[in-house]
Design a protein around this motif. Structure first.
Motif, PDB file in Angstrom:
ATOM      1  N   LEU A 162       0.913  -1.249  -0.013  1.00  0.00           N
ATOM      2  CA  LEU A 162       0.113  -0.063   0.130  1.00  0.00           C
ATOM      3  C   LEU A 162       0.898   1.264  -0.071  1.00  0.00           C
ATOM      4  O   LEU A 162       0.683   2.214  -0.807  1.00  0.00           O
ATOM      5  CB  LEU A 162      -0.978   0.086   1.119  1.00  0.00           C
ATOM      6  CG  LEU A 162      -2.279  -0.879   1.241  1.00  0.00           C
ATOM      7  CD1 LEU A 162      -2.737  -1.034   2.296  1.00  0.00           C
ATOM      8  CD2 LEU A 162      -3.057  -0.506   0.001  1.00  0.00           C
ATOM      9  N   LYS A 181       1.941   1.947  -3.432  1.00  0.00           N
ATOM     10  CA  LYS A 181       1.014   2.314  -4.261  1.00  0.00           C
ATOM     11  C   LYS A 181       0.787   3.731  -4.004  1.00  0.00           C
ATOM     12  O   LYS A 181       0.470   4.535  -4.940  1.00  0.00           O
ATOM     13  CB  LYS A 181      -0.353   1.522  -3.876  1.00  0.00           C
ATOM     14  CG  LYS A 181      -1.042   1.510  -5.149  1.00  0.00           C
ATOM     15  CD  LYS A 181      -2.395   0.796  -4.782  1.00  0.00           C
ATOM     16  CE  LYS A 181      -2.332  -0.509  -5.701  1.00  0.00           C
ATOM     17  NZ  LYS A 181      -3.670  -1.157  -5.636  1.00  0.00           N
ATOM     18  N   ASN A 234     -10.320   5.596  -8.421  1.00  0.00           N
ATOM     19  CA  ASN A 234      -9.533   4.130  -7.747  1.00  0.00           C
ATOM     20  C   ASN A 234      -8.637   4.525  -6.730  1.00  0.00           C
ATOM     21  O   ASN A 234      -8.249   4.106  -5.692  1.00  0.00           O
ATOM     22  CB  ASN A 234      -9.176   3.459  -8.741  1.00  0.00           C
ATOM     23  CG  ASN A 234     -10.323   2.597  -9.532  1.00  0.00           C
ATOM     24  OD1 ASN A 234     -11.439   2.536  -8.862  1.00  0.00           O
ATOM     25  ND2 ASN A 234      -9.944   2.093 -10.720  1.00  0.00           N
ATOM     26  N   ASP A 235      -7.874   5.653  -7.153  1.00  0.00           N
ATOM     27  CA  ASP A 235      -6.623   6.017  -6.409  1.00  0.00           C
ATOM     28  C   ASP A 235      -6.915   6.632  -5.184  1.00  0.00           C
ATOM     29  O   ASP A 235      -6.363   6.487  -4.064  1.00  0.00           O
ATOM     30  CB  ASP A 235      -5.810   7.013  -7.282  1.00  0.00           C
ATOM     31  CG  ASP A 235      -5.045   6.596  -8.549  1.00  0.00           C
ATOM     32  OD1 ASP A 235      -5.024   5.010  -8.620  1.00  0.00           O
ATOM     33  OD2 ASP A 235      -4.823   7.204  -9.342  1.00  0.00           O
ATOM     34  N   GLU A 243      -9.577   5.803  -3.420  1.00  0.00           N
ATOM     35  CA  GLU A 243     -10.008   4.711  -2.819  1.00  0.00           C
ATOM     36  C   GLU A 243      -8.845   4.051  -1.979  1.00  0.00           C
ATOM     37  O   GLU A 243      -8.835   3.709  -0.858  1.00  0.00           O
ATOM     38  CB  GLU A 243     -10.955   3.871  -3.467  1.00  0.00           C
ATOM     39  CG  GLU A 243     -12.187   4.009  -4.054  1.00  0.00           C
ATOM     40  CD  GLU A 243     -12.780   2.938  -4.805  1.00  0.00           C
ATOM     41  OE1 GLU A 243     -12.478   2.070  -5.032  1.00  0.00           O
ATOM     42  OE2 GLU A 243     -13.971   3.401  -5.171  1.00  0.00           O
ATOM     43  N   ASP A 244      -7.758   3.981  -2.871  1.00  0.00           N
ATOM     44  CA  ASP A 244      -6.483   3.422  -2.313  1.00  0.00           C
ATOM     45  C   ASP A 244      -6.007   4.203  -1.282  1.00  0.00           C
ATOM     46  O   ASP A 244      -5.357   3.702  -0.238  1.00  0.00           O
ATOM     47  CB  ASP A 244      -5.554   3.173  -3.396  1.00  0.00           C
ATOM     48  CG  ASP A 244      -5.721   2.257  -4.665  1.00  0.00           C
ATOM     49  OD1 ASP A 244      -6.771   1.395  -4.095  1.00  0.00           O
ATOM     50  OD2 ASP A 244      -5.234   2.164  -5.494  1.00  0.00           O
ATOM     51  N   GLN A 262      -8.001   3.661   1.886  1.00  0.00           N
ATOM     52  CA  GLN A 262      -7.478   2.271   2.191  1.00  0.00           C
ATOM     53  C   GLN A 262      -6.290   2.466   2.976  1.00  0.00           C
ATOM     54  O   GLN A 262      -6.093   1.816   4.129  1.00  0.00           O
ATOM     55  CB  GLN A 262      -7.582   1.217   1.288  1.00  0.00           C
ATOM     56  CG  GLN A 262      -7.234  -0.086   1.492  1.00  0.00           C
ATOM     57  CD  GLN A 262      -7.097  -1.039   0.686  1.00  0.00           C
ATOM     58  OE1 GLN A 262      -7.209  -0.611  -0.543  1.00  0.00           O
ATOM     59  NE2 GLN A 262      -6.979  -2.397   0.891  1.00  0.00           N
TER      60      GLN A 262
END
Length: 121
Positions: free
Chosen positions: A66, A69, A100-101, A103-104, A107
Protein backbone atom coordinates in the motif's frame (compact mmCIF):
# COMPACT_ATOMS: atom_id res chain seq x y z
CA UNK A 1 28.07 -90.71 -12.17
CA UNK A 2 26.97 -92.71 -9.26
CA UNK A 3 29.42 -90.80 -7.11
CA UNK A 4 27.93 -87.48 -8.21
CA UNK A 5 24.46 -88.63 -7.19
CA UNK A 6 25.74 -89.69 -3.78
CA UNK A 7 27.30 -86.24 -3.18
CA UNK A 8 24.08 -84.47 -4.17
CA UNK A 9 22.07 -86.65 -1.82
CA UNK A 10 24.51 -86.05 1.05
CA UNK A 11 24.18 -82.23 0.90
CA UNK A 12 20.71 -81.15 2.00
CA UNK A 13 19.30 -78.15 0.17
CA UNK A 14 18.83 -75.18 2.50
CA UNK A 15 15.45 -73.55 2.23
CA UNK A 16 15.82 -69.79 1.63
CA UNK A 17 14.01 -67.92 4.37
CA UNK A 18 14.48 -64.38 3.09
CA UNK A 19 13.96 -61.64 5.66
CA UNK A 20 11.80 -63.55 8.08
CA UNK A 21 12.30 -62.60 11.73
CA UNK A 22 10.73 -64.73 14.40
CA UNK A 23 8.17 -63.22 16.75
CA UNK A 24 10.26 -64.04 19.78
CA UNK A 25 13.13 -61.93 18.46
CA UNK A 26 10.77 -59.03 17.83
CA UNK A 27 9.26 -59.25 21.33
CA UNK A 28 12.62 -59.34 23.05
CA UNK A 29 14.03 -56.44 21.08
CA UNK A 30 14.34 -53.40 23.33
CA UNK A 31 13.15 -50.10 21.93
CA UNK A 32 14.67 -46.94 23.37
CA UNK A 33 12.92 -43.64 22.76
CA UNK A 34 14.22 -40.46 24.30
CA UNK A 35 12.48 -37.10 24.42
CA UNK A 36 14.05 -33.72 24.58
CA UNK A 37 11.65 -31.98 26.92
CA UNK A 38 12.67 -28.46 25.88
CA UNK A 39 12.19 -29.16 22.17
CA UNK A 40 8.85 -30.79 22.83
CA UNK A 41 7.58 -27.91 24.95
CA UNK A 42 8.83 -25.34 22.41
CA UNK A 43 6.99 -27.14 19.63
CA UNK A 44 3.75 -27.55 21.54
CA UNK A 45 3.68 -24.04 22.96
CA UNK A 46 4.92 -22.39 19.77
CA UNK A 47 1.79 -22.65 17.62
CA UNK A 48 0.41 -19.29 18.72
CA UNK A 49 3.80 -17.62 18.37
CA UNK A 50 4.29 -18.92 14.83
CA UNK A 51 0.76 -17.88 13.86
CA UNK A 52 1.34 -14.35 15.23
CA UNK A 53 4.62 -14.16 13.34
CA UNK A 54 2.96 -15.16 10.05
CA UNK A 55 0.21 -12.58 10.54
CA UNK A 56 2.68 -9.84 11.41
CA UNK A 57 4.76 -10.59 8.30
CA UNK A 58 1.63 -10.58 6.11
CA UNK A 59 0.51 -7.23 7.55
CA UNK A 60 3.97 -5.81 6.98
CA UNK A 61 3.96 -7.02 3.38
CA UNK A 62 0.48 -5.61 2.79
CA UNK A 63 1.44 -2.27 4.33
CA UNK A 64 4.55 -2.10 2.16
CA UNK A 65 2.46 -2.73 -0.97
CA UNK A 66 0.00 0.00 0.00
CA UNK A 67 2.86 2.38 0.76
CA UNK A 68 4.39 1.76 -2.68
CA UNK A 69 1.00 2.33 -4.30
CA UNK A 70 0.60 5.61 -2.39
CA UNK A 71 4.06 6.78 -3.46
CA UNK A 72 3.22 5.98 -7.07
CA UNK A 73 -0.02 7.93 -6.72
CA UNK A 74 1.80 10.95 -5.30
CA UNK A 75 4.33 10.79 -8.13
CA UNK A 76 1.52 10.69 -10.70
CA UNK A 77 -0.27 13.65 -9.10
CA UNK A 78 2.96 15.64 -8.93
CA UNK A 79 3.55 14.98 -12.62
CA UNK A 80 -0.01 16.08 -13.49
CA UNK A 81 0.43 19.24 -11.42
CA UNK A 82 3.71 20.09 -13.15
CA UNK A 83 2.17 19.53 -16.57
CA UNK A 84 -0.77 21.78 -15.67
CA UNK A 85 1.43 24.54 -14.21
CA UNK A 86 4.09 24.61 -16.89
CA UNK A 87 1.84 24.20 -19.93
CA UNK A 88 2.36 20.57 -20.71
CA UNK A 89 -0.08 18.31 -22.47
CA UNK A 90 -3.23 17.51 -20.49
CA UNK A 91 -3.18 14.12 -18.80
CA UNK A 92 -4.85 11.34 -20.73
CA UNK A 93 -7.38 8.86 -19.26
CA UNK A 94 -5.55 9.01 -15.93
CA UNK A 95 -8.32 11.27 -14.58
CA UNK A 96 -10.64 8.27 -14.68
CA UNK A 97 -8.23 6.28 -12.53
CA UNK A 98 -8.32 8.98 -9.83
CA UNK A 99 -11.47 7.47 -8.33
CA UNK A 100 -9.64 4.20 -7.70
CA UNK A 101 -6.59 6.06 -6.49
CA UNK A 102 -8.64 7.98 -3.92
CA UNK A 103 -10.05 4.68 -2.68
CA UNK A 104 -6.48 3.40 -2.35
CA UNK A 105 -5.54 6.47 -0.35
CA UNK A 106 -8.50 6.01 2.00
CA UNK A 107 -7.61 2.34 2.36
CA UNK A 108 -4.02 3.31 3.17
CA UNK A 109 -5.28 5.82 5.72
CA UNK A 110 -7.47 3.19 7.42
CA UNK A 111 -4.53 0.79 7.47
CA UNK A 112 -2.22 3.35 9.07
CA UNK A 113 -4.83 4.25 11.69
CA UNK A 114 -5.28 0.58 12.50
CA UNK A 115 -1.51 0.11 12.82
CA UNK A 116 -1.27 3.02 15.23
CA UNK A 117 -4.09 1.58 17.30
CA UNK A 118 -2.35 -1.76 17.45
CA UNK A 119 0.90 -0.16 18.52
CA UNK A 120 -0.81 1.83 21.26
CA UNK A 121 -2.67 -1.11 22.74
Amino acid sequence: MAADKAEDAAIPAAAPRGRYVSKRVLKNKAVAVTFNEKSLSDFVSGFHKRKKKRRKEAEKKQGEALRRKLLELRKKRRLEKELALFGGAPPTAEGEADVNDEEDVSQMHRFLVQQRMIMVT
